[in-house]
Design a protein around this motif. Structure first.
Motif, PDB file in Angstrom:
ATOM      1  N   LEU A  46       0.828  -1.205   0.000  1.00  0.00           N
ATOM      2  CA  LEU A  46       0.000   0.000   0.000  1.00  0.00           C
ATOM      3  C   LEU A  46       0.861   1.253   0.000  1.00  0.00           C
ATOM      4  O   LEU A  46       0.627   2.176  -0.794  1.00  0.00           O
ATOM      5  CB  LEU A  46      -0.909  -0.020   1.231  1.00  0.00           C
ATOM      6  CG  LEU A  46      -1.766   1.238   1.458  1.00  0.00           C
ATOM      7  CD1 LEU A  46      -2.745   1.431   0.318  1.00  0.00           C
ATOM      8  CD2 LEU A  46      -2.500   1.148   2.792  1.00  0.00           C
ATOM      9  N   ARG A  47       1.867   1.329   0.857  1.00  0.00           N
ATOM     10  CA  ARG A  47       2.680   2.534   0.920  1.00  0.00           C
ATOM     11  C   ARG A  47       3.506   2.732  -0.343  1.00  0.00           C
ATOM     12  O   ARG A  47       3.692   3.860  -0.802  1.00  0.00           O
ATOM     13  CB  ARG A  47       3.612   2.474   2.134  1.00  0.00           C
ATOM     14  CG  ARG A  47       2.929   2.757   3.440  1.00  0.00           C
ATOM     15  CD  ARG A  47       2.117   4.047   3.397  1.00  0.00           C
ATOM     16  NE  ARG A  47       2.959   5.217   3.231  1.00  0.00           N
ATOM     17  CZ  ARG A  47       2.573   6.325   2.625  1.00  0.00           C
ATOM     18  NH1 ARG A  47       1.369   6.414   2.084  1.00  0.00           N
ATOM     19  NH2 ARG A  47       3.389   7.352   2.522  1.00  0.00           N
ATOM     20  N   LEU A  48       3.989   1.627  -0.935  1.00  0.00           N
ATOM     21  CA  LEU A  48       4.731   1.761  -2.186  1.00  0.00           C
ATOM     22  C   LEU A  48       3.845   2.308  -3.298  1.00  0.00           C
ATOM     23  O   LEU A  48       4.247   3.189  -4.073  1.00  0.00           O
ATOM     24  CB  LEU A  48       5.316   0.413  -2.592  1.00  0.00           C
ATOM     25  CG  LEU A  48       6.517  -0.084  -1.770  1.00  0.00           C
ATOM     26  CD1 LEU A  48       6.839  -1.524  -2.129  1.00  0.00           C
ATOM     27  CD2 LEU A  48       7.723   0.820  -2.005  1.00  0.00           C
ATOM     28  N   LEU A  49       2.625   1.795  -3.387  1.00  0.00           N
ATOM     29  CA  LEU A  49       1.710   2.281  -4.418  1.00  0.00           C
ATOM     30  C   LEU A  49       1.309   3.731  -4.169  1.00  0.00           C
ATOM     31  O   LEU A  49       1.199   4.527  -5.114  1.00  0.00           O
ATOM     32  CB  LEU A  49       0.466   1.391  -4.462  1.00  0.00           C
ATOM     33  CG  LEU A  49       0.668  -0.035  -4.991  1.00  0.00           C
ATOM     34  CD1 LEU A  49      -0.620  -0.829  -4.870  1.00  0.00           C
ATOM     35  CD2 LEU A  49       1.145  -0.007  -6.447  1.00  0.00           C
ATOM     36  N   GLN A  50       1.077   4.086  -2.914  1.00  0.00           N
ATOM     37  CA  GLN A  50       0.694   5.466  -2.608  1.00  0.00           C
ATOM     38  C   GLN A  50       1.817   6.442  -2.929  1.00  0.00           C
ATOM     39  O   GLN A  50       1.581   7.501  -3.509  1.00  0.00           O
ATOM     40  CB  GLN A  50       0.297   5.579  -1.131  1.00  0.00           C
ATOM     41  CG  GLN A  50      -1.045   4.937  -0.816  1.00  0.00           C
ATOM     42  CD  GLN A  50      -1.357   4.965   0.669  1.00  0.00           C
ATOM     43  OE1 GLN A  50      -0.459   5.077   1.506  1.00  0.00           O
ATOM     44  NE2 GLN A  50      -2.631   4.830   1.022  1.00  0.00           N
ATOM     45  N   LEU A  77      -6.991  -2.219  -2.385  1.00  0.00           N
ATOM     46  CA  LEU A  77      -7.811  -2.362  -3.580  1.00  0.00           C
ATOM     47  C   LEU A  77      -7.975  -1.036  -4.294  1.00  0.00           C
ATOM     48  O   LEU A  77      -7.912  -0.956  -5.531  1.00  0.00           O
ATOM     49  CB  LEU A  77      -9.175  -2.952  -3.193  1.00  0.00           C
ATOM     50  CG  LEU A  77     -10.160  -3.182  -4.341  1.00  0.00           C
ATOM     51  CD1 LEU A  77      -9.560  -4.146  -5.372  1.00  0.00           C
ATOM     52  CD2 LEU A  77     -11.486  -3.718  -3.802  1.00  0.00           C
ATOM     53  N   ARG A  78      -8.191   0.026  -3.535  1.00  0.00           N
ATOM     54  CA  ARG A  78      -8.329   1.352  -4.141  1.00  0.00           C
ATOM     55  C   ARG A  78      -7.069   1.735  -4.909  1.00  0.00           C
ATOM     56  O   ARG A  78      -7.139   2.216  -6.045  1.00  0.00           O
ATOM     57  CB  ARG A  78      -8.619   2.389  -3.045  1.00  0.00           C
ATOM     58  CG  ARG A  78      -8.729   3.831  -3.573  1.00  0.00           C
ATOM     59  CD  ARG A  78      -8.631   4.821  -2.417  1.00  0.00           C
ATOM     60  NE  ARG A  78      -9.713   4.616  -1.480  1.00  0.00           N
ATOM     61  CZ  ARG A  78     -10.899   5.201  -1.568  1.00  0.00           C
ATOM     62  NH1 ARG A  78     -11.139   6.026  -2.579  1.00  0.00           N
ATOM     63  NH2 ARG A  78     -11.838   4.973  -0.682  1.00  0.00           N
ATOM     64  N   GLU A  79      -5.898   1.527  -4.301  1.00  0.00           N
ATOM     65  CA  GLU A  79      -4.657   1.909  -4.957  1.00  0.00           C
ATOM     66  C   GLU A  79      -4.414   1.061  -6.206  1.00  0.00           C
ATOM     67  O   GLU A  79      -3.919   1.572  -7.226  1.00  0.00           O
ATOM     68  CB  GLU A  79      -3.483   1.767  -3.981  1.00  0.00           C
ATOM     69  CG  GLU A  79      -3.473   2.783  -2.867  1.00  0.00           C
ATOM     70  CD  GLU A  79      -3.415   4.205  -3.379  1.00  0.00           C
ATOM     71  OE1 GLU A  79      -2.717   4.447  -4.395  1.00  0.00           O
ATOM     72  OE2 GLU A  79      -4.067   5.076  -2.794  1.00  0.00           O
ATOM     73  N   LEU A  80      -4.742  -0.200  -6.142  1.00  0.00           N
ATOM     74  CA  LEU A  80      -4.582  -1.059  -7.328  1.00  0.00           C
ATOM     75  C   LEU A  80      -5.459  -0.577  -8.476  1.00  0.00           C
ATOM     76  O   LEU A  80      -5.018  -0.510  -9.635  1.00  0.00           O
ATOM     77  CB  LEU A  80      -4.911  -2.510  -6.969  1.00  0.00           C
ATOM     78  CG  LEU A  80      -3.924  -3.223  -6.037  1.00  0.00           C
ATOM     79  CD1 LEU A  80      -4.461  -4.596  -5.674  1.00  0.00           C
ATOM     80  CD2 LEU A  80      -2.553  -3.339  -6.696  1.00  0.00           C
ATOM     81  N   VAL A  81      -6.700  -0.246  -8.165  1.00  0.00           N
ATOM     82  CA  VAL A  81      -7.618   0.217  -9.206  1.00  0.00           C
ATOM     83  C   VAL A  81      -7.146   1.539  -9.788  1.00  0.00           C
ATOM     84  O   VAL A  81      -7.121   1.725 -11.016  1.00  0.00           O
ATOM     85  CB  VAL A  81      -9.042   0.328  -8.629  1.00  0.00           C
ATOM     86  CG1 VAL A  81      -9.965   0.993  -9.650  1.00  0.00           C
ATOM     87  CG2 VAL A  81      -9.571  -1.039  -8.240  1.00  0.00           C
TER      88      VAL A  81
END
Length: 1595
Positions: free
Chosen positions: A678-682, A741-745
């Motif tokens: 999550l933090r990497l994607l954010q 899930l939000r970050e993936l989308v």
């Protein structure tokens, strides 16, 4: 009673005991004073004749049976009984002296001291002594007996103990009555011992407890004893203040004390010590502290002149600082420079300690006047002596302490007058230079410790945003130097944690940037480990400062690369493993990479036996690791090596791939891997949002490798969200899953295969599972209501949160409108609006019982059930809002019920969850306003507004909620409602607009949200022209008040808010060099945004559109009315006042619109108002705009030139000078004349009118008329044709012009004639060429000296809005000469003609006393007898003015005292009576007022005498304990003690004062003339005591 009467009595009464018995009184009765005096004289006479035991025994009984009960009776009396006490003490003194041989004095002193020990000074019980009485009796006893060492020792011990606890007034009485009595009764040797005992006790007490209260009390005592301490006598035990280090510590504490009286006492003691040293001419220095090398005071006869000058200047500076007025203090600042230079020059010699200079600066820092405080700070920051090493070291603790404290004052950081808004404040610049010079001047061995203490001081208190920003910036300016280790990083961390919570986001982010830069420059990398470095970096927020891709991030990467391999390795660090040590030893560049690998391996290592339930791991560790991994990857890329990110990610990817297949994977391991993902994607997505260009290699690599595990992660999330989450702790875990899930989308929705699978399969499947859980069979629900299980309720919570997330993603436009995902989400309609039953609105959850809780942590989470329920309801409204926006599924019959449920939800939900409800209402309310009751609609709007108001102090949720409310209440549908259709709704909206404007005055940026929404609603950018767009635009006509307010809206006037905005502007102009500008998104809360937005809206209007033209015309009429209302309400107003600013904004807007208005409208409605405004009293900036508007109107409508000529013929008596406005228009006749018909006639008319006003009585009007005549006469084209027809007028014109050019010897006339010709409006300015937005809103305000916060610079028009390009009104002024000018000395402003006042009107007629010639007729009569002859009444008031030395003050005081019937006036010398200045003000009042001479040196004895006579000594002085004059009741026997004009009442006399009275003041000066002060007190005394006497007229 005379000796004769005593002898007569004794002859008749041979037994003295019987005689004494006859004169005694019962112990319970109160005797007359005469009886007490009689027995006193009798015992005194008998004591000289008889010392028999019977007589002594009788006297002893008088003491215990008569005196002591009487004194107790006096203590309990309410009237005080001063006369009776005096008589009783006289009797007691005689009796004690008789019984001195017995132990009576010791017994009595024991009783009296017991009273002081018990401290019952507020107790008036019968049979108990009052403290005041005990003190007086003790003093009488000590003065009546011969020296008794034991009694004196006991008395001193007791009173020294009392000094620490009793009030100042009681302590003063103890000192004056007891200590002074003891000292007078001692011989020289005993006196020295007594002084030594007092001295040691007081200074030891101060050394133990250096609080302000102790310092004040010690200095009070020492000041009272100053005459004894500064005696020329010398003995072994006698204290010598000159040699005491502790004494001077107390002096320094007093000089910086908050109480002015304590400061005065300290300075008094210091000056007397210097005087004593000068008299004795000895080489002395302080030497009591063996552990310090500092010498606070030293005197050397060889350098007496230098020492005297230093201490004289020091005293002068401190005395001047008491004034608290900057214009008084500024002239003595050069004396501070001399003190500094003297001290710095002798820093090694030890004559002057730098600590004395610190007293001066600290006194300025504590000043009530912020200007004095700022002057002190600036003076210290510019101190060149601090460039010397020893001096800088001596000042180091002061810099860390008091300087840092005063720098926390935000008001010091206001920009200087000569600075622009976007400049760094003057103090900020000086602070940067000071930090660099100060630390470079410190000895190298001390820099690290001083720096550490400074940063620790930063983290030890709460700072406002502005001071912390500039202190951080100053630290960031230091040159790189390894000063700090682990303690330094911890200190920086405390600054980030403790002081940066509630600050403004941009300023907080900028402070973080400066602090990180300072930490990188000052850290010694060899003393810190990588764990400490990365643990420190995690505290810098990515959304505020340390954002990937910014200059700060790149600087950090370069710093890590430079110091690679130099960081400390310890056995306790994660980075000190065998693998890391091996990698470091083999390859210098592998240490950080290996450290991160090992750190990630440790992070993902979770024992298999770990509990599979429980709360989430701490997300901070994942945050640290994600930031570290990206830094390492960028570091690899900086070295042009392979990113290595794939190798770093491999352990994480391995775990993520197994999520969907390995059901036995440890839960904590999955949690940690998802937190890190999550933090990497954010961080990646934030970098992508910041960097709009192509993604870099690291970002592409990260996105590509994460894409390989997306399916596995999403399958895992699908399984877990579809019913596996059953514990209360899983609610928090579901938030993690949904965030992932939000970050993936959001990250991969643009990838075709991923987006297709997401919309066709994944979301429909997830939606189906969630609906299945929510649509649980009713029998199961009924069963669960009896004993609801945790698992069932948690599943419902998770399912609703999942659906809310999917609806939010769809609302953002991530999903295609015709996709299977959208169809599945639309099926929610059947759930919320079932056809067979009532709607599922505001569904709640059944709270599980503790019996159903299986996990221990769930029992604690159950207490937070209310928050879970609120979130559950909020998620429902997020789904409903999506459905209403996309499908509009709400049927008409359901509208009232649903709207009522929305109103109920506003009351149920906390502030941070109401936004979905507002969005839902914004979609429903405009469409259903017809079907719903009007009262329900009003209730919905009002309830929403109350929610916004309740959140006004919560910046985190306020702005988003305000935007949601504005979308609701000012929706296009509601704006179209008219008062006839829906009167209550329209009235409600108007009331909210009014309240919103009030809120905007408190919270900057509130009005910005409203006007931006309205402008975009009325005239959207790029909207097609048509019937629909006109219908929307017509709503602007219904709410024209909003647009009108926006046109005149301006900066707030609260200095703290204006300071924050100016500093934000400064940070913004730093650009990309400050990473906060990149990381923090702009919020458009500038106070000028509403005007800029409204002006851009007006510039986009199309003059050919009928509705647009109508709006402009109605707006112009409203603005003209507003201008007229201000002119009527305020005939005159100050420059830069709110009236001035509003009028200026009005005329700026009119100028902006002028080229768009119809000529007919201008001539019919505008021109007359412009001419009328020209006759009003206006500030210069407003007059320029009116004159410019009139020129433009006549240029566009030349046929109306007659209106200008008519203005010259109007009779305006009260505004004669306003004719200058129209003369200014004539000066630009070169612009008007080419478009006029009958040019010769109009030119001649202009010449005649100008010439007519050249003979005005007003100089300013003549000056304007001469310049107008000159400019008109210089128009060659017209003059050639008409000059020959002017006849004799030509000669007059030429004579006038020659006289104007040849002005000589006429005072300022020549200077003014030159200035007005050079003025920008009459020289460089061209009304047509310079017609631009820049000239109207920036150039004109600056040249007319309008406050800078009223200027609207071009960058605001370019950055705030999309400003339309218009050839008629360009944004920039192409001619640069006007913008290059500076404001001139000549300011055009109406001052009006002041009517002459009669010189002698309202002169008070008084009787001339000397015409009575009393002195000549009766020279033998004294003043009091003369007054009695005339029937003059006098009071018991004594006015003591012995400290006043100015004859003018004494003369006026004499006159005042005589008028109000004072008993006498006390002067230091009667020679003043013959002074001419005295007599000029006294006007012979000295003939009627008794005058007494008391020298200042004798004043102490005189005051003590009067106190014994029953007078109350009242000091006219401002102290911390002063009573207000309006609340004080004067005793009849009052003595007013007046202080010196400059120094006030000396410190040694203050303890003799019973009470200090001050006059309430509300001004800035804080000081009244001594004569005026005395007159006010004398009048108040007279009003209280003689005001009720009809024979004593008070006027």
């Amino acid at each position: 009673m005379s000796n004769f009467l005593i002898k007569t009595l004794l002859s008749h009464y041979p037994d003295p005991e019987n005689l004494i018995n006859n004169l005694c009184w019962p112990s319970t009765s109160r005797p007359d004073i005469e009886k007490i005096e009689a027995i006193t004289v009798l015992i005194k006479e008998l004591s000289n004749k008889s010392q028999e035991e019977r007589f002594i025994s009788k006297v002893r009984s008088v003491i215990w049976d008569q005196c002591m009960p009487l004194l107790q009776m006096i203590s309990s009396a309410d009237d005080g009984g001063k006369d009776l006490l005096s008589a009783a003490c006289g009797l007691f003194a005689v009796c004690v002296s008789v019984c001195q041989a017995d132990d009576v004095p010791g017994q009595v002193i024991h009783v009296l001291l017991q009273v002081l020990v018990t401290r019952d000074y507020g107790n008036n019980e019968t049979g108990r002594f009052d403290v005041d009485v005990a003190i007086e009796v003790t003093a009488v006893l000590l003065s009546s007996i011969s020296y008794d060492g034991d009694i004196i020792s006991r008395t001193l011990s007791c009173t020294l103990s009392c000094v620490k606890d009793l009030s100042d007034s009681i302590i003063s009485k103890i000192i004056v009555r007891i200590w002074f009595t003891i000292l007078k009764s001692c011989n020289k040797e005993a006196e020295s011992e007594v002084l030594h005992q007092i001295w040691e006790d007081l200074l030891s007490w101060h050394q133990r407890d250096q609080t302000e209260s102790v310092s004040a009390r010690v200095l009070l005592c020492l000041t009272a004893l100053s005459d004894h301490l500064y005696s020329l006598e010398t003995s072994q035990n006698r204290p010598d203040p000159r040699r005491s280090q502790r004494f001077f510590r107390a002096i320094q504490a007093g000089l910086t004390h908050k109480d002015s009286v304590t400061r005065k006492r300290a300075l008094y003691l210091l000056t007397r010590c210097v005087a004593l040293a000068e008299i004795k001419k000895e080489d002395v220095f302080t030497s009591e502290e063996p552990h310090t090398d500092e010498i606070l005071f030293r005197w050397t006869p060889e350098k007496q002149q230098l020492l005297r000058e230093f201490w004289e200047d020091f005293a002068l500076v401190l005395e001047t600082l008491e004034e608290n007025q900057i214009h008084v203090i500024r002239p003595v600042l050069n004396r501070i420079d001399m003190l500094v230079e003297t001290t710095a020059t002798d820093i090694q010699g030890g004559l002057f300690s730098p600590s004395w200079l610190l007293c001066v600066y600290q006194r300025m820092f504590h000043s009530e006047n912020k200007a004095v405080m700022k002057e002190g700070v600036n003076h210290l920051l510019e101190l060149k002596a601090l460039h010397r090493s020893a001096f800088a070291l001596a000042f180091s603790q002061f810099v860390i302490g008091p300087l840092m404290d005063v720098l926390a004052e935000s008001s010091l950081y206001h920009r200087a007058l000569q600075q622009n808004i976007r400049d760094c404040p003057e103090l900020g610049v000086k602070l940067q230079i000071f930090m660099v010079n100060f630390f470079s001047s410190l000895p190298e061995e001390n820099r690290g410790s001083v720096m550490l203490q400074l940063i620790q001081r930063l983290g030890s208190r709460q700072w406002c945003a502005v001071p912390l920003l500039f202190l951080s910036q100053a630290l960031s300016c230091l040159s790189p130097c390894p000063l700090l280790g682990s303690d330094g990083l911890n200190a920086f961390r405390e600054v980030l944690r403790c002081t940066m919570i509630t600050h403004q986001v941009l300023l907080r982010g900028a402070s973080q940037c400066f602090l990180l830069h300072a930490a990188l420059c000052l850290t010694d990398v060899t003393t810190v480990s990588l764990d400490e470095i990365f643990g420190f970096l995690v505290h810098f927020r990515a959304d505020e400062s340390l954002c990937r891709g910014t200059a700060l991030w790149k600087e950090l990467c370069n710093w890590l690369q430079t110091n690679e391999g130099r960081f400390r390795l310890t056995d306790g660090d994660l980075g000190s493993s065998v693998e890391l040590r091996t990698a470091t030893s083999n390859s210098k560049g592998a240490s950080i990479f290996s450290y991160v690998q090992q750190r990630l391996k440790t992070f993902l290592t979770v024992p298999a036996n770990t509990d599979q339930t429980g709360s989430l791991p701490d997300p901070g560790e994942a945050e640290l690791l994600a930031r570290t991994m990206l830094l390492t990857a960028d570091l690899q890329q900086t070295r042009s090596e392979e990113p290595g990110l794939e190798l770093l990610l491999q352990p994480l990817l391995d775990v993520l791939r197994r999520l969907s297949t390995n059901v036995y994977l440890v839960l904590h391991k999955t949690d940690k891997s998802l937190q890190l993902l999550l933090r990497l994607l954010q961080l990646h997505r934030r970098h992508s949002d910041t960097e709009k260009e192509n993604e870099d290699v690291v970002a592409v690599t990260l996105k590509m490798h994460m894409l390989s595990v997306v399916d596995s992660v999403q399958e895992f999330l699908l399984r877990r969200l579809s019913g596996e989450l059953r514990e209360l702790c899983d609610v928090e875990r579901s938030e993690l899953y949904l965030s992932v899930l939000r970050e993936l989308v959001l990250t991969y929705s643009t990838v075709s295969w991923y987006g297709s699978n997401l919309q066709q399969n994944y979301i429909p499947k997830l939606t189906t599972h969630c609906l299945r859980i929510l649509n649980e069979p009713s029998e199961q629900v009924e069963h669960s209501t009896q004993n609801p299980s945790v698992s069932g309720q948690v599943q419902r919570v998770v399912s609703m949160a999942t659906l809310a997330l999917l609806c939010d993603m769809a609302d953002r436009g991530v999903l295609k409108s015709q996709s299977e995902a959208m169809r599945s989400l639309h099926s929610l309609t059947n759930y919320f609006y079932p056809s067979s039953s009532s709607q599922h609105l505001n569904q709640t959850l059944l709270k599980p019982t503790t019996a159903t809780v299986s996990h221990p942590e769930d029992g604690l989470l159950l207490k937070d059930w209310g928050r879970i329920v609120a979130q559950f309801i909020g998620n429902q409204w997020m789904c409903l809002s999506f459905l209403q926006k996309t499908a509009g599924t709400l049927r008409a019959p359901e509208a009232p019920e649903v709207l009522r449920a929305a109103v109920d939800a506003l009351a149920l939900l906390p502030g941070h969850l109401v936004l979905p409800v507002l969005d839902f209402m914004a979609s429903v309310l405009p469409q259903q306003v017809v079907q719903c009751e009007e009262s329900l609609c009003v209730e919905a709007i009002c309830a929403s507004w109350k929610v916004v108001q309740a959140l006004s102090t919560n910046p985190h949720d306020f702005w988003s909620t305000l935007q949601g409310f504005v979308r609701l209440a000012f929706n296009q549908g509601l704006l179209q409602l008219t008062e006839e259709q829906n009167p209550r709704i329209t009235a409600c909206i108007q009331q909210i607009v009014s309240e919103l404007m009030e809120l905007a005055q408190v919270r900057s940026g509130v009005f910005n949200v409203l006007i931006q929404h309205c402008c975009e609603t009325w005239l959207p950018y790029g909207a097609a022209v048509g019937v629909q767009s006109d219908a929307v635009f017509s709503t602007a006509l219904l709410h024209l008040n909003i647009l009108t307010e926006a046109c005149v809206y301006g900066p707030v006037f609260r200095r703290d808010q204006r300071l924050v905005q100016e500093v934000q502007s400064y940070v913004e102009q730093l650009g990309d060099t400050c990473a906060a500008n990149t990381a923090v998104s702009s919020d458009n809360r500038d106070d000028q945004f509403p005007r800029v937005c409204a002006l851009a809206f007006l510039c986009r209007l199309n003059p050919s559109n009928r509705l647009h033209q109508r709006l402009m015309e109605e707006l112009v009429q409203r603005l003209l009315r507003k201008d007229a209302e201000i002119s009527k309400s305020k005939v005159r107003y100050y420059s830069n006042s709110i009236q001035h600013r509003v009028k200026n904004r009005v005329w700026q807007t009119l100028l902006l619109l002028l080229h768009k208005l119809r000529p007919e409208f201008v001539s019919d409605c505008v021109l007359s108002h412009v001419c009328e405004a020209g006759f009003c009293s206006n500030q210069a900036s407003v007059k320029y705009l009116i004159e410019w508007a009139l020129i433009l109107i006549l240029h566009q409508n030349p046929s109306h030139i007659q209106n200008l000529w008519n203005c010259f013929s109007l009779d305006h008596e009260k505004t004669k000078t306003s004719i200058r406005t129209f003369l200014s228009v004539l000066m630009h006749m070169n612009v008007l004349l080419p478009k006029l018909q009958d040019k010769e006639v109009q030119w001649r008319r202009a010449v005649e009118l100008s010439l007519q006003w050249c003979f005005s009585h007003n100089f300013s009007v003549r000056l304007y008329a001469l310049l107008a005549l000159k400019r008109v006469w210089e128009l060659e084209d017209a003059r050639v044709h008409t000059e020959e027809n002017l006849g004799g007028l030509t000669t007059v014109v030429q004579a006038c012009l020659q006289q104007a050019e040849a002005m000589q010897n006429t005072g300022n006339a020549t200077k003014n004639w030159s200035r007005i010709q050079e003025h920008f409006f009459f020289s460089a300015f061209h009304p047509i060429r310079d017609y631009s937005v820049e000239t109207i809103f920036q150039t004109f305000p600056s040249l007319s000296e309008l406050a800078e916060d009223e200027w609207i610079p071009l960058w605001k028009f370019e950055s705030f809005v999309v400003f339309p390009i218009c050839t008629a009104l360009p944004l920039k002024n192409h001619a640069s000469d006007l913008g290059e000018l500076q404001p001139s000395d000549w300011i055009q402003q109406d001052k009006g003609d002041l009517e002459q006042e009669e010189r002698w009107a309202e002169v008070q007629k008084k009787i001339t006393p000397w015409k009575l010639s009393v002195q000549e007729q009766e020279p033998e009569l004294i003043a009091q007898q003369r007054a009695v002859r005339l029937g003059k009444l006098t009071s018991s008031l004594l006015v003591v003015a012995s400290l006043i030395d100015k004859p003018t003050n004494l003369g006026g005081l004499c006159r005042t005292c005589e008028i109000f019937g004072a008993k006498a006036l006390v002067l230091d010398s009667l020679r003043h009576i013959n002074d001419k200045q005295f007599q000029a003000l006294s006007v012979s009042s000295e003939l009627w007022l008794p005058m007494v001479e008391v020298k200042p040196a004798e004043l102490s004895d005189y005051l003590q005498l009067k106190k014994r006579e029953g007078y109350w000594v009242i000091g006219v002085e401002q102290t911390s304990n002063s009573q207000s004059l309006q609340d004080y009741t004067f005793p009849e026997r009052s003595l007013l003690l007046l202080g010196n004009e400059r120094e006030g009442i000396p410190a040694n006399l203050l303890q003799l004062v019973d009470v200090c009275v001050e006059i309430p003041q509300h001004g800035v000066t804080r000081s009244l003339n001594v004569h005026v002060s005395a007159a006010l007190l004398v009048w108040e005394y007279t009003r209280q005591h003689l005001g009720q006497n009809p024979a004593a007229p008070l006027c």
